[in-house]
Every structure is written in C-alpha cells, then in structure tokens.
Design an enzyme around this catalytic site. Structure first.
Site, PDB file in Angstrom:
ATOM      1  N   ARG A 207      -4.130  -7.175  -6.726  1.00  0.00           N
ATOM      2  CA  ARG A 207      -3.775  -5.833  -6.276  1.00  0.00           C
ATOM      3  C   ARG A 207      -2.288  -5.776  -5.937  1.00  0.00           C
ATOM      4  O   ARG A 207      -1.612  -6.796  -5.953  1.00  0.00           O
ATOM      5  CB  ARG A 207      -4.638  -5.421  -5.070  1.00  0.00           C
ATOM      6  CG  ARG A 207      -4.733  -6.542  -4.055  1.00  0.00           C
ATOM      7  CD  ARG A 207      -4.732  -6.117  -2.645  1.00  0.00           C
ATOM      8  NE  ARG A 207      -3.575  -5.362  -2.281  1.00  0.00           N
ATOM      9  CZ  ARG A 207      -2.375  -5.896  -1.982  1.00  0.00           C
ATOM     10  NH1 ARG A 207      -2.151  -7.209  -2.057  1.00  0.00           N
ATOM     11  NH2 ARG A 207      -1.370  -5.117  -1.629  1.00  0.00           N
ATOM     12  N   GLY A 208      -1.839  -4.538  -5.608  1.00  0.00           N
ATOM     13  CA  GLY A 208      -0.409  -4.333  -5.385  1.00  0.00           C
ATOM     14  C   GLY A 208       0.213  -3.961  -6.728  1.00  0.00           C
ATOM     15  O   GLY A 208      -0.054  -4.633  -7.739  1.00  0.00           O
ATOM     16  N   ALA A 209       1.032  -2.911  -6.738  1.00  0.00           N
ATOM     17  CA  ALA A 209       1.484  -2.342  -8.017  1.00  0.00           C
ATOM     18  C   ALA A 209       2.088  -3.369  -8.995  1.00  0.00           C
ATOM     19  O   ALA A 209       1.625  -3.462 -10.147  1.00  0.00           O
ATOM     20  CB  ALA A 209       2.449  -1.187  -7.737  1.00  0.00           C
TER      21      ALA A 209
ATOM     22  N   ARG B 151      -7.138   1.490 -12.375  1.00  0.00           N
ATOM     23  CA  ARG B 151      -6.641   2.088 -11.122  1.00  0.00           C
ATOM     24  C   ARG B 151      -5.558   3.115 -11.491  1.00  0.00           C
ATOM     25  O   ARG B 151      -4.611   2.774 -12.198  1.00  0.00           O
ATOM     26  CB  ARG B 151      -6.093   1.006 -10.174  1.00  0.00           C
ATOM     27  CG  ARG B 151      -7.192   0.044  -9.702  1.00  0.00           C
ATOM     28  CD  ARG B 151      -6.740  -0.769  -8.514  1.00  0.00           C
ATOM     29  NE  ARG B 151      -6.642   0.025  -7.307  1.00  0.00           N
ATOM     30  CZ  ARG B 151      -6.072  -0.423  -6.176  1.00  0.00           C
ATOM     31  NH1 ARG B 151      -5.543  -1.623  -6.129  1.00  0.00           N
ATOM     32  NH2 ARG B 151      -6.029   0.337  -5.108  1.00  0.00           N
TER      33      ARG B 151
ATOM     34  N   GLN C 212      -5.412  -4.874   4.147  1.00  0.00           N
ATOM     35  CA  GLN C 212      -4.411  -5.708   3.441  1.00  0.00           C
ATOM     36  C   GLN C 212      -3.353  -6.260   4.402  1.00  0.00           C
ATOM     37  O   GLN C 212      -2.779  -7.319   4.158  1.00  0.00           O
ATOM     38  CB  GLN C 212      -3.700  -4.884   2.342  1.00  0.00           C
ATOM     39  CG  GLN C 212      -4.552  -4.531   1.156  1.00  0.00           C
ATOM     40  CD  GLN C 212      -5.176  -3.164   1.293  1.00  0.00           C
ATOM     41  OE1 GLN C 212      -5.469  -2.714   2.395  1.00  0.00           O
ATOM     42  NE2 GLN C 212      -5.404  -2.501   0.189  1.00  0.00           N
TER      43      GLN C 212
ATOM     44  N   ASP D  81       3.712   2.463  -4.748  1.00  0.00           N
ATOM     45  CA  ASP D  81       2.848   2.361  -5.937  1.00  0.00           C
ATOM     46  C   ASP D  81       3.376   3.213  -7.079  1.00  0.00           C
ATOM     47  O   ASP D  81       3.136   2.908  -8.256  1.00  0.00           O
ATOM     48  CB  ASP D  81       1.417   2.755  -5.593  1.00  0.00           C
ATOM     49  CG  ASP D  81       0.788   1.632  -4.796  1.00  0.00           C
ATOM     50  OD1 ASP D  81       0.970   1.608  -3.568  1.00  0.00           O
ATOM     51  OD2 ASP D  81       0.190   0.736  -5.413  1.00  0.00           O
TER      52      ASP D  81
ATOM     53  N   ASN E 105       2.311   5.542  -1.659  1.00  0.00           N
ATOM     54  CA  ASN E 105       2.048   4.178  -1.177  1.00  0.00           C
ATOM     55  C   ASN E 105       0.728   4.218  -0.402  1.00  0.00           C
ATOM     56  O   ASN E 105       0.118   5.273  -0.223  1.00  0.00           O
ATOM     57  CB  ASN E 105       3.205   3.673  -0.310  1.00  0.00           C
ATOM     58  CG  ASN E 105       3.079   2.183  -0.015  1.00  0.00           C
ATOM     59  OD1 ASN E 105       2.833   1.386  -0.923  1.00  0.00           O
ATOM     60  ND2 ASN E 105       3.212   1.790   1.235  1.00  0.00           N
ATOM     61  N   LYS E 106       0.312   3.056   0.051  1.00  0.00           N
ATOM     62  CA  LYS E 106      -0.977   2.918   0.748  1.00  0.00           C
ATOM     63  C   LYS E 106      -1.173   4.015   1.788  1.00  0.00           C
ATOM     64  O   LYS E 106      -0.262   4.332   2.551  1.00  0.00           O
ATOM     65  CB  LYS E 106      -1.028   1.531   1.400  1.00  0.00           C
ATOM     66  CG  LYS E 106      -2.288   1.204   2.170  1.00  0.00           C
ATOM     67  CD  LYS E 106      -3.542   1.396   1.364  1.00  0.00           C
ATOM     68  CE  LYS E 106      -3.584   0.589   0.085  1.00  0.00           C
ATOM     69  NZ  LYS E 106      -4.621   1.040  -0.867  1.00  0.00           N
TER      70      LYS E 106
HETATM   71  O1  MRU Z   1      -4.583  -0.687  -2.971  1.00  0.00           O
HETATM   72  P1  MRU Z   1      -3.535  -1.764  -3.061  1.00  0.00           P
HETATM   73  O2  MRU Z   1      -3.782  -2.895  -2.129  1.00  0.00           O
HETATM   74  O3  MRU Z   1      -3.278  -2.185  -4.478  1.00  0.00           O
HETATM   75  O4  MRU Z   1      -2.216  -1.020  -2.550  1.00  0.00           O
HETATM   76  C1  MRU Z   1      -1.020  -1.724  -2.476  1.00  0.00           C
HETATM   77  C2  MRU Z   1       0.074  -0.948  -1.857  1.00  0.00           C
HETATM   78  O5  MRU Z   1      -0.073   0.182  -1.477  1.00  0.00           O
HETATM   79  C3  MRU Z   1       1.415  -1.623  -1.811  1.00  0.00           C
HETATM   80  O6  MRU Z   1       2.152  -1.183  -0.707  1.00  0.00           O
HETATM   81  C4  MRU Z   1       2.201  -1.274  -3.082  1.00  0.00           C
HETATM   82  O7  MRU Z   1       1.458  -1.556  -4.237  1.00  0.00           O
HETATM   83  C5  MRU Z   1       3.478  -1.986  -3.157  1.00  0.00           C
HETATM   84  S1  MRU Z   1       3.234  -3.644  -3.597  1.00  0.00           S
HETATM   85  C6  MRU Z   1       4.628  -4.523  -3.757  1.00  0.00           C
END
Ligand code: MRU
Length: 336
Positions: A55-57, A89, A183, A224, A234-235
């Site tokens: 996970r994470g962009a 996603r 997270q 993201d 973002n999250k």
């Molecule tokens: O749902 P996730 O855990 O994939 O969300 C991740 C985030 O929101 C991060 O802040 C974002 O992807 C930046 S990662 C370097």
C-alpha cells in the site's frame, strides 16, 4: 529501509523482483509479524494491492510496474493485466502512471526496474530538500504511513525525517494512529522504531489538542494524488489536520514524487475517492465494536484544498503555495 528483525539489522525494500517473482513485505501483519510474500501472477498482484498487503501510492505504482513486467515474462496479455491492475484501487495516481509507462515501453522488464529505481531516487531527493525544514529538536506531526513501506524505500513524508535523523538532528514525531486501518500506529511507528527516531502515537482526534498546546512545529504528510491547482488527496483525516494547522499557525507540508501529480485532474473535486468496506470501521481486529444493525461509511481518502497547504516537498525542491500551479504546469508540459 532499516529493519530490526530477529536481533539483526537488515535492509529491505517494500517490494522488489527476483526473476519472475515479485516479493514484498506483507504490510497487513506488521508490526507483530515480519513476513515476506511472493506474488506469482497478475491475479495475486491485484489481490496484494486490493487487500493492502502492499500500500501507499508509490509502492502501489511499483508493484503494478513489476506485475506488468511479470506478465510480460510469463507471456501474458499485457493489456489484460493493465486493465485488471487499474481496477484495484482508484485514488493513487502512481498506479495508473506506472502501468501506462510499462505498457507503452518496448522493454517492460527494464522499464519497470527503471521506474522503481526512479521512485527511490525521487524519495532520496525529497528527503534531501525537506530536511532543511526540520530544525534540531523539531516536533513533527504525520498522518497515515508515508514512509519506506509506502514508497518502496526511504519514504515521502518520512524522507525528510529520516535524513534529518541521519544528519544528527534530534527529532520527535507525533504519529496519528490513522483509523480505520491504523497505518500510523502499526506502520509509521514500526519504521520510526527501526530507525531509533523518538515518537509518540496519538489518537487521530488528539492532533488538534497538541497543535493548540504548541507541541507541534510542523506537519508533513504524503499524497495519493495531486491535482493541477495544488489540491491534494491523501489518507482520510488529512483535511482536518490541515485546517487545524492553519488555525494555530503550524506549517503544513505535503511530500510527494512527481508521479503522484495527475495532469488530468484540474481540481481536487475531480479525484476519485476510494470507498472501502464498512467492516473496516465497524470492527477492530475482526471484532465488531458497533451495535448490530448500525452502518458505516469508509472513505479511504479526503481532499485538502491548496489554500491550507504551505508548501510541497518534491524531488525538484520545495515549492511554496504561490508557485505550485506554475510548477505543475511546467511538469505536465515536460512529460508530454
Ligand atoms: O490506503 P493507503 O494506506 O494506501 O494510503 C496511503 C496514504 O494515504 C499515504 O499517505 C500516501 O499514499 C502517500 S505514501 C508515500
């Protein structure tokens, strides 16, 4: 990234490729268990992204790039693989960017490796530029996990923190636990602990209190997807941190590689927001916490309008709020 495991210190990336297999750290079971999984085909790659094993962009983008390379090595139909991956996603722009790069290249394996290396190098530069924002003894708030786990290595929001720590600055990181998937409490705290960086986990709704108390010098989060006007997805929960930071005069920065900028999204409102299973809100670790019959909503991301953001930390440097539109216009023109 530095991982303390079985009494040893080892270096790992969030995802990598060995021959025809993709390997990754299973982020669903951290911090209790450190497990490396194998992804053997497109179906497994889609499941890994959907279930948030990765996970994470930027890590999602890297996994998709490797999945395209794997499909090529296995003699599969790349267009089919690309379609399946794009359905996993919807919000992280890096996913779509990485798939299209590999799909349009004459050597998918080389392109995927080149792409992943470029992500790591961009994170290193984000760290180098962003470090200048952190004074010795800085108190930083971060939300979700925008560390090495989320971006193959080093991190985006965590990159300036890592670099400042390596150059000997003493820091304290306030880590939002980040409901519902935690997270922050599970992954960011794990990365900081592995690095030996001082940190405190706080409930998401405690961030305002600490900003009001003057305990936080700066907020740094990841992204993201970034729209052309500087609005940021973002999250979920990022928006309220940004609004509170503005109210109390705390600087609010967003760190991301240029692969997170969506040239097609003019404004934040054009960014698709993933809605995840309501169970993630209604249950904690598989146990229901809400009354039977109560329903929940579970948007995974929110949009922070550009007016709440003081600056953007990118591989090209720190862009201030006034310069972001011009920066993105140049970036988009360069990549056409
Ligand atoms: O749902 P996730 O855990 O994939 O969300 C991740 C985030 O929101 C991060 O802040 C974002 O992807 C930046 S990662 C370097």
């Amino acid at each position: 990234m530095r991982v303390l495991y079985d009494g040893r210190v080892e270096e790992y990336r969030a995802v990598w490729m060995e021959g025809k297999k993709i390997k990754c750290i299973d982020q669903r079971v951290l911090p209790e268990n450190f497990v490396i999984r194998e992804i053997k085909n497109t179906d497994e790659a889609c499941k890994a992204i959907k279930s948030m094993m990765v996970r994470g962009a930027p890590t999602i983008g890297a996994t998709a790039a490797y999945a395209m390379a794997q499909a090529y090595l296995l003699g599969e139909d790349l267009a089919k693989t690309a379609n399946a991956l794009k359905k996993t996603r919807p919000t992280a722009h890096d996913l779509f960017h990485a798939i299209d790069l590999v799909l349009n290249s004459s050597d998918p394996v080389e392109e995927a490796e080149k792409y992943v290396e470029s992500i790591v190098e961009r994170c290193r530069l984000i760290g180098k530029h962003g470090e200048s924002l952190l004074n010795d003894h800085a108190h930083i708030l971060t939300h979700c996990n925008a560390g090495a786990l989320a971006s193959v290595d080093i991190g985006t929001a965590l990159a300036p923190i890592r670099m400042a720590h390596y150059s000997g600055k003493s820091l304290h990181v306030y880590v939002d636990e980040t409901r519902p998937r935690l997270q922050g409490a599970r992954l960011t705290a794990w990365e900081l602990k592995n690095e030996g960086i001082e940190h405190t986990i706080i409930a998401d709704n405690a961030a305002g209190y600490y900003m009001w108390k003057g305990k936080i010098d700066i907020v740094i989060v990841g992204a993201d997807r970034v729209a052309c006007n500087g609005d940021v997805a973002n999250k979920v929960g990022t928006l309220e941190k940004a609004v509170i930071a503005k109210e109390f005069g705390v600087k609010f920065y967003v760190a991301f590689p240029s692969s997170t900028v969506d040239p097609k999204a003019k404004f934040g409102a054009e960014i698709p927001i993933e809605e995840r299973d309501e169970k993630e809100v209604l249950e904690i670790a598989g146990t229901r916490i809400a009354p039977e019959g109560s329903r929940a909503k579970n948007p995974a991301f929110d949009i922070t309008p550009a007016k709440y953001i003081d600056g953007y930390i990118t591989e090209y440097g720190i862009i201030d709020a006034c310069g972001i539109k011009k920066f993105i216009t140049h970036l988009v023109a360069k990549t056409k």
